[in-house]
Design a protein around this motif. Structure first.
Motif, PDB file in Angstrom:
ATOM      1  N   ALA A 131       0.843  -1.192   0.000  1.00 13.68           N
ATOM      2  CA  ALA A 131       0.000   0.000   0.000  1.00 13.68           C
ATOM      3  C   ALA A 131       0.877   1.239   0.000  1.00 13.68           C
ATOM      4  O   ALA A 131       0.401   2.350  -0.085  1.00 13.68           O
ATOM      5  N   LYS A 136      -1.691  -1.876  -3.650  1.00 16.09           N
ATOM      6  CA  LYS A 136      -2.993  -2.011  -2.982  1.00 16.09           C
ATOM      7  C   LYS A 136      -3.658  -0.650  -3.007  1.00 16.09           C
ATOM      8  O   LYS A 136      -3.166   0.286  -2.395  1.00 16.09           O
ATOM      9  N   THR A 137      -4.764  -0.571  -3.711  1.00 17.55           N
ATOM     10  CA  THR A 137      -5.445   0.711  -3.834  1.00 17.55           C
ATOM     11  C   THR A 137      -6.782   0.650  -3.110  1.00 17.55           C
ATOM     12  O   THR A 137      -7.198  -0.399  -2.637  1.00 17.55           O
ATOM     13  N   SER A 138      -7.422   1.790  -3.036  1.00 16.58           N
ATOM     14  CA  SER A 138      -8.760   1.845  -2.471  1.00 16.58           C
ATOM     15  C   SER A 138      -9.621   2.689  -3.411  1.00 16.58           C
ATOM     16  O   SER A 138      -9.298   3.845  -3.617  1.00 16.58           O
ATOM     17  N   PRO A 139     -10.689   2.094  -4.033  1.00 18.02           N
ATOM     18  CA  PRO A 139     -11.114   0.694  -3.965  1.00 18.02           C
ATOM     19  C   PRO A 139     -10.033  -0.234  -4.535  1.00 18.02           C
ATOM     20  O   PRO A 139      -9.180   0.205  -5.284  1.00 18.02           O
ATOM     21  N   PHE A 140     -10.135  -1.511  -4.156  1.00 14.72           N
ATOM     22  CA  PHE A 140      -9.121  -2.470  -4.600  1.00 14.72           C
ATOM     23  C   PHE A 140      -9.358  -2.820  -6.067  1.00 14.72           C
ATOM     24  O   PHE A 140     -10.488  -3.042  -6.478  1.00 14.72           O
ATOM     25  N   PHE A 142      -9.407  -5.325  -8.450  1.00 13.76           N
ATOM     26  CA  PHE A 142      -9.381  -6.777  -8.622  1.00 13.76           C
ATOM     27  C   PHE A 142      -9.094  -7.197 -10.061  1.00 13.76           C
ATOM     28  O   PHE A 142      -8.408  -8.182 -10.303  1.00 13.76           O
ATOM     29  N   TYR A 159      -8.918   4.323  -8.808  1.00  9.49           N
ATOM     30  CA  TYR A 159      -8.288   3.516  -7.766  1.00  9.49           C
ATOM     31  C   TYR A 159      -7.185   4.337  -7.135  1.00  9.49           C
ATOM     32  O   TYR A 159      -6.164   4.597  -7.749  1.00  9.49           O
ATOM     33  N   LYS A 160      -7.439   4.811  -5.907  1.00  7.28           N
ATOM     34  CA  LYS A 160      -6.489   5.742  -5.299  1.00  7.28           C
ATOM     35  C   LYS A 160      -5.338   4.984  -4.646  1.00  7.28           C
ATOM     36  O   LYS A 160      -5.542   4.176  -3.758  1.00  7.28           O
ATOM     37  N   GLY A 161      -4.143   5.267  -5.115  1.00  4.03           N
ATOM     38  CA  GLY A 161      -2.971   4.596  -4.580  1.00  4.03           C
ATOM     39  C   GLY A 161      -1.781   4.910  -5.451  1.00  4.03           C
ATOM     40  O   GLY A 161      -1.770   5.915  -6.151  1.00  4.03           O
ATOM     41  N   PHE A 162      -0.773   4.030  -5.442  1.00  2.00           N
ATOM     42  CA  PHE A 162       0.459   4.314  -6.180  1.00  2.00           C
ATOM     43  C   PHE A 162       0.573   3.478  -7.438  1.00  2.00           C
ATOM     44  O   PHE A 162      -0.127   2.493  -7.615  1.00  2.00           O
ATOM     45  N   ASN A 206      -3.384   3.588   4.205  1.00  6.10           N
ATOM     46  CA  ASN A 206      -3.708   3.054   2.889  1.00  6.10           C
ATOM     47  C   ASN A 206      -3.920   1.538   2.932  1.00  6.10           C
ATOM     48  O   ASN A 206      -4.784   1.004   2.266  1.00  6.10           O
ATOM     49  N   SER A 225      -7.429  -0.349   2.028  1.00  4.97           N
ATOM     50  CA  SER A 225      -7.639  -1.161   0.827  1.00  4.97           C
ATOM     51  C   SER A 225      -8.257  -2.501   1.224  1.00  4.97           C
ATOM     52  O   SER A 225      -9.016  -3.087   0.462  1.00  4.97           O
ATOM     53  N   SER A 273     -12.108  -1.623   1.823  1.00  2.00           N
ATOM     54  CA  SER A 273     -12.891  -1.448   0.598  1.00  2.00           C
ATOM     55  C   SER A 273     -12.873  -2.717  -0.245  1.00  2.00           C
ATOM     56  O   SER A 273     -13.891  -3.095  -0.820  1.00  2.00           O
ATOM     57  N   GLY A 274     -11.721  -3.413  -0.300  1.00  2.00           N
ATOM     58  CA  GLY A 274     -11.629  -4.636  -1.101  1.00  2.00           C
ATOM     59  C   GLY A 274     -12.605  -5.696  -0.628  1.00  2.00           C
ATOM     60  O   GLY A 274     -13.330  -6.299  -1.420  1.00  2.00           O
ATOM     61  N   GLN A 324     -16.079  -4.691  -1.475  1.00  3.84           N
ATOM     62  CA  GLN A 324     -16.341  -4.868  -2.917  1.00  3.84           C
ATOM     63  C   GLN A 324     -16.742  -6.316  -3.210  1.00  3.84           C
ATOM     64  O   GLN A 324     -17.705  -6.577  -3.934  1.00  3.84           O
ATOM     65  N   TYR A 374     -18.573   0.425   2.429  1.00  5.28           N
ATOM     66  CA  TYR A 374     -17.800   0.730   1.229  1.00  5.28           C
ATOM     67  C   TYR A 374     -17.765   2.245   0.974  1.00  5.28           C
ATOM     68  O   TYR A 374     -16.710   2.808   0.687  1.00  5.28           O
TER      69      TYR A 374
END
Lengths: 300, 351
Positions: A81, A102-106, A108, A289-292, B140, B144, B147-148, B151, B174
């Motif tokens: 993350a 690992k982002t939020s939302p994930f 998939f 997808y918020k993350g790196f 973070n 994740s 939310s994961g 989802q 969520y």
């Protein structure tokens, strides 16, 4: 037979989530820390090990490095993350080339694409990275300097309106195509066949192919040479060097770093001595997808 | 010869930027230089043989801080005088072991103090930035997971034995996670942890399109005035974010004022100007303004005067951060009524 995957993460919520998601298609085991994972690896043969980076005790990159040294056929991917850029040096020194974010939302879909590519070793081709029902916008084969110029222009023109700066997109397309043309072809003695910007004339075996595809979420550009001279270690070295601003005076090597920065995803597939494919993805909408930004380099 | 030397010394005396005044031990001014006459806005003839406390502070007795009242205790002190911060030092002039007079220097340190305050604020914000980035990174990971998992539960409710009521609760989990990751993104922006690419734009055109893209609000009339194109280097996403935060603040303060005084015409006026060395963008509203006692803290992260639930207090700290990334500045001035926010952009490309 289903492929066998080991998931290592100290965070129970993430571990359970990854197991839940992957268990319908794969045989899944999980561990909450590195020692437990090594124990499982000594009993079972895994096609893929997915490990978190930051765990109490042994870190993910150390774990994967040990697993790779003992099981040559096991593929590995780190997940984190944290900011992926900060781990590229460590990844390189431990021989790891895939870091999933690992982002939020994930995300998939992206994880499944990566897992499928890694376990099947079927990594080449745009279709592996596109949602089902994607369409091809154009295909080109480059053998000459003129064809290269026309293709670069055609690719930029065929792209839909994106949320990114047109100059950045053009730069990415130019850099990757130019790299494929000038860095890939080598003489039998191993030196580069063409100097930069020298007119070129490639044989059928040397030709570079370019494809642009689009699905609901993204547009993708694949640039493939038939040499496979690019090396994962070299790419990691260049990216890391420029992340740490050590390469500002370098004569070359900035292109690959800038392409990573200016695109939403850069995937490099290498079949040594056979072919190299660089896939550039641009999302149609700004990233939800918020993350790196992850790191994807697959070398067979 | 002596006359020439005297003139030379006088010229040196007058060319010094600090005010210099010579005082005898009865507090009478016996000599001043040009800078001192400028400080007190009086001419030489009226100053000579006046009492120094009378000239400097219109007092008919020595200043309470005066080092001369305690002749053995000679040191500098600071004095606030008509909006200026002055640093005053007193040196005794001895002749054969006796104090014959005192030499007082007066230095205007207003600008210096301002710069120091700015530096202190920047340092504090930078260290908060590092801490905030650390926290955001740590958050973070669990986020994740939250939310994961939700989802997956929303996508395959039967796998988790969820009835419709359960599913709807998961949806709220969520949504909350989405809200949290939005705040996290703000935090990471604040700490400067987002990749950046700057491009040249016409600020006038950019603002016009931005205003046009805003959802219609019945609350306030937004007017703008721009002349010729204003070329700046910017990161469009960051700039839009900063503009959004400023607008948000303006609308909230207009709403607040409406609640307090009822009838008035809420307005927001946006103008751009070429200041030769930089480009300035002004946002003026006629809302409640900012309580002067809060001015010092407005750029602090999590500083907010809003009611709970109406913002976490990151808006202006993010704007400050974004302007720093532009190598520009943001200043807020109370207008009575309302506030003026000025964004200044350099004309050159930021590194």
């Amino acid at each position: 037979m289903k492929s066998r995957i080991l998931i290592v993460d100290d965070e129970p919520a993430i571990r359970a989530m990854l197991c839940d998601f992957l268990e319908s298609q794969f045989m899944i085991d999980s561990a909450s820390q590195a020692e437990e994972a090594l124990q499982l690896c000594s009993v079972n043969e895994y096609d893929l090990v997915i490990s978190d980076i930051n765990m109490p005790g042994m870190k993910g990159y150390e774990l994967l490095s040990i697993i790779k040294s003992q099981h040559a056929n096991t593929r590995t991917v780190l997940i984190t993350a944290y900011n992926v850029d900060e781990y590229i040096r460590l990844a390189r020194s431990h021989g790891i080339c895939n870091i999933f974010s690992k982002t939020s939302p994930f995300n998939f879909t992206e994880l499944l694409n990566l897992v499928n590519a890694l376990v099947s070793r079927d990594i080449f081709g745009l279709n592996k990275y596109m949602d089902t029902g994607y369409s091809t916008l154009g295909k080109w084969v480059i053998k000459s300097s003129d064809a290269a110029r026309e293709t670069r222009q055609a690719v930029v023109e065929i792209l839909p309106a994106l949320h990114r700066d047109a100059n950045e997109i053009k730069l990415v397309v130019d850099e990757i195509i130019t790299n494929a043309l000038y860095h890939a072809p080598h003489t039998p003695e191993g030196s580069r066949k063409y100097k930069s910007y020298q007119p070129i004339s490639l044989t059928d075996e040397e030709a570079v192919s370019v494809e642009v595809g689009i699905d609901k979420h993204k547009v993708a550009i694949s640039i493939m040479d038939r040499q496979g001279n690019l090396d994962k270690d070299r790419i990691l070295y260049l990216i890391d060097r420029h992340i740490n601003a050590e390469g500002i005076y370098d004569e070359s090597g900035r292109g690959i770093y800038m392409s990573r920065i200016f695109s939403d995803r850069m995937i490099v597939n290498i079949d040594p001595g056979k072919r190299t494919e660089v896939i550039i993805l641009f999302f149609l909408q700004a990233e939800k997808y918020k993350g790196f930004k992850p790191l994807y380099i697959n070398q067979l | 010869m002596v006359l020439l030397a005297k003139k030379q010394i006088e010229a040196v005396f007058d060319s010094i930027a600090d005010g210099i005044v010579v005082i005898d031990n009865q507090y009478n001014i016996t000599r001043v230089n040009k800078a001192y006459t400028n400080f007190v806005s009086q001419d030489l003839s009226s100053l000579l043989l006046s009492k120094c406390h009378n000239v400097l502070r219109q007092l008919d007795h020595p200043c309470p801080e005066c080092p001369l009242t305690n002749t053995r205790y000679i040191e500098g002190y600071n004095l606030q005088l008509s909006g200026k911060q002055l640093q005053i030092e007193v040196h005794p002039h001895l002749s054969e072991g006796q104090v014959v007079n005192f030499i007082e220097t007066v230095r205007d340190i207003t600008r210096f103090e301002e710069l120091q305050a700015q530096l202190r604020r920047k340092e504090r914000l930078a260290s908060i930035g590092i801490m905030v980035a650390g926290i955001a990174h740590e958050m973070n990971n669990p986020l994740s997971g939250i939310s994961g998992n939700s989802q997956l539960m929303l996508q395959f409710p039967e796998n988790y034995g969820l009835n419709p009521k359960g599913t709807s609760r998961i949806q709220t989990i969520y949504d909350s996670a989405a809200k949290a990751s939005h705040i996290l993104e703000d935090l990471l922006n604040f700490s400067g942890n987002s990749s950046m690419s700057f491009e040249p734009i016409d600020l006038a055109y950019f603002i016009q399109t931005w205003i046009d893209s805003l959802p219609l609000t019945s609350l306030a009339l937004i007017r703008s005035h721009f002349g010729p194109p204003l070329r700046i280097w910017t990161h469009k996403e960051l700039l839009t974010k900063a503009l959004g935060k400023i607008l948000d603040n303006a609308l909230q303060s207009l709403e607040e004022r409406k609640k307090r005084i009822g009838l008035f015409e809420p307005s927001i006026y946006i103008t751009g100007n070429d200041l030769n060395s930089s480009i300035s963008l002004l946002f003026e509203d006629n809302g409640t303004g900012i309580d002067p006692k809060n001015m010092e803290n407005i750029f602090e992260p999590f500083f907010t005067t809003r009611e709970p639930g109406k913002g976490v207090g990151l808006g202006l700290s993010i704007c400050h951060r974004i302007m720093a990334q532009h190598y520009g500045t943001i200043t807020l001035t109370n207008l009575n009524p309302g506030i003026r926010v000025e964004l200044k952009f350099p004309k050159e490309k930021p590194l």
